[in-house]
Design an enzyme around this catalytic site. Structure first.
Site, mmCIF file in Angstrom:
data_model
loop_
_atom_site.group_PDB
_atom_site.id
_atom_site.type_symbol
_atom_site.label_atom_id
_atom_site.label_comp_id
_atom_site.label_asym_id
_atom_site.label_seq_id
_atom_site.Cartn_x
_atom_site.Cartn_y
_atom_site.Cartn_z
ATOM 1 N NE ARG A 120 -4.285 -1.301 -0.023
ATOM 2 C CZ ARG A 120 -4.407 -2.340 -0.844
ATOM 3 N NH1 ARG A 120 -3.374 -2.694 -1.612
ATOM 4 N NH2 ARG A 120 -5.526 -3.035 -0.897
ATOM 5 C CD GLU A 128 -2.080 3.449 -5.923
ATOM 6 O OE1 GLU A 128 -3.084 2.749 -6.211
ATOM 7 O OE2 GLU A 128 -1.068 2.981 -5.411
ATOM 8 C CG HIS A 148 -2.338 -0.666 -6.905
ATOM 9 N ND1 HIS A 148 -2.633 0.175 -5.853
ATOM 10 C CD2 HIS A 148 -2.432 -1.920 -6.396
ATOM 11 C CE1 HIS A 148 -2.905 -0.533 -4.761
ATOM 12 N NE2 HIS A 148 -2.786 -1.805 -5.083
#
Length: 317
Positions: A231, A260, A279
């Site tokens: 994360r 993000e 990601h």
């Protein structure tokens, strides 16, 4: 009970459709990304299947029929779990769908940095056929990998790096050695920071925000690399930027950052000693299909009054 898929970036929901249709559970896919849209679009829902949408207490207050929220993925930081518990809402996730993929991606970033693949690729194609710029590169068996977080993915990554010849040290306050993980030397976080040539993060963001910060980067080896496929909040991006620019650490491989989606001009991306992916460490065709199927199966279990497989919170009976 009706299931509303609040948001999803998959190509189709054919995998969910098969599960829901076989169980006779009604469902609907929407693309809801704000509190207002969620409140308006989920009034007839009993179960929410959520990918990126933030399920806040305000949303829960406005949707008293919601009884279960299941997330497409491992992390549940987009769901206010304490608020859900207070409202009597069960929260679940799918922790094991992309275990191999995330570990494999961390391995890939690690090896690309250690073997200086990106730098040599760019230099060879645009400047000169000459390996001298990459000196020094070290043999894997002389190096130590540090793993922060020894859950399913962390142990998977550790096993793969050990098989490649690396010594593995790891930190996790909840870790208990098993015969299968005896190759991992359990140490303190400080020891991981100071001993590792590669530090790979596999811990949750909750309770670990800003774990990797200026003080930690100063204590890492100048030749060490940071890997984050967990994360973005675990790493202080501004401190990492300074560490990369100053040479405090050798480089980093990130699949996630603090903001993000990050724009192409994000300040971190200006560092040549940074590898970054959007990601997607979880992704393979097989993992995507497994994730969709397992989310639907969890929703069906709950709708039928059966125990779910992956509960996050405990509710008072």
């Amino acid at each position: 009970m009706k299931v509303v898929i609040t948001d999803l970036d998959m190509v189709s929901i054919e995998n969910e459709k098969k599960v829901f249709d076989a169980a006779g559970v009604p469902y609907e896919l929407k693309q809801l990304h704000t509190e207002e849209a969620l409140i308006e679009g989920c009034k007839d829902a009993d179960i929410l299947a959520v990918q990126y949408a933030k399920i806040t207490e305000k949303v829960m207050d406005a949707l008293p029929n919601i009884k279960f929220i299941v997330r497409y993925g491992v992390g549940v930081d987009s769901i206010d779990v304490p608020a859900a518990t207070k409202h009597g809402i069960q929260v679940g996730n799918v922790p094991d769908y992309g275990m191999n993929e995330v570990a494999d991606h961390a391995v890939s970033l690690s090896l690309a940095l250690l073997r200086k693949v990106d730098m040599l690729n760019r230099r060879t194609k645009t400047e000169v056929w000459d390996y001298s710029a990459c000196i020094p590169i070290r043999r894997f068996s002389t190096m130590t990998v540090g793993v922060v977080g020894l859950g399913r993915i962390g142990r998977n990554f550790a096993a793969k790096m050990s098989a490649l010849g690396f010594k593995v040290v790891g930190y996790d306050p909840y870790y208990k050695e098993t015969p299968e993980t005896s190759f991992i030397e359990a140490v303190s976080f400080d020891e991981v920071v100071e001993r590792a040539d590669v530090i790979s993060l596999h811990c949750p963001a909750d309770g670990n925000e800003g774990l990797m910060n200026r003080d930690v980067f100063k204590r890492m080896k100048k030749t060490a690399f940071l890997i984050n496929v967990a994360r973005g909040a675990i790493v202080n991006d501004k401190d990492l930027d300074e560490a990369l620019k100053s040479g405090e650490i050798a480089g980093a491989g990130l699949d996630t950052v603090s903001i993000e989606p990050a724009p192409p001009d994000y300040f971190l991306f200006k560092n040549d000693n940074l590898l970054v992916t959007p990601h997607m460490a979880w992704y393979s065709e097989e993992a995507g299909a497994e994730l969709q199927r397992k989310v639907a199966e969890e929703a069906v279990r709950f709708a039928k009054g059966e125990p779910i497989h992956y509960p996050i919170n405990k509710l008072d009976k």
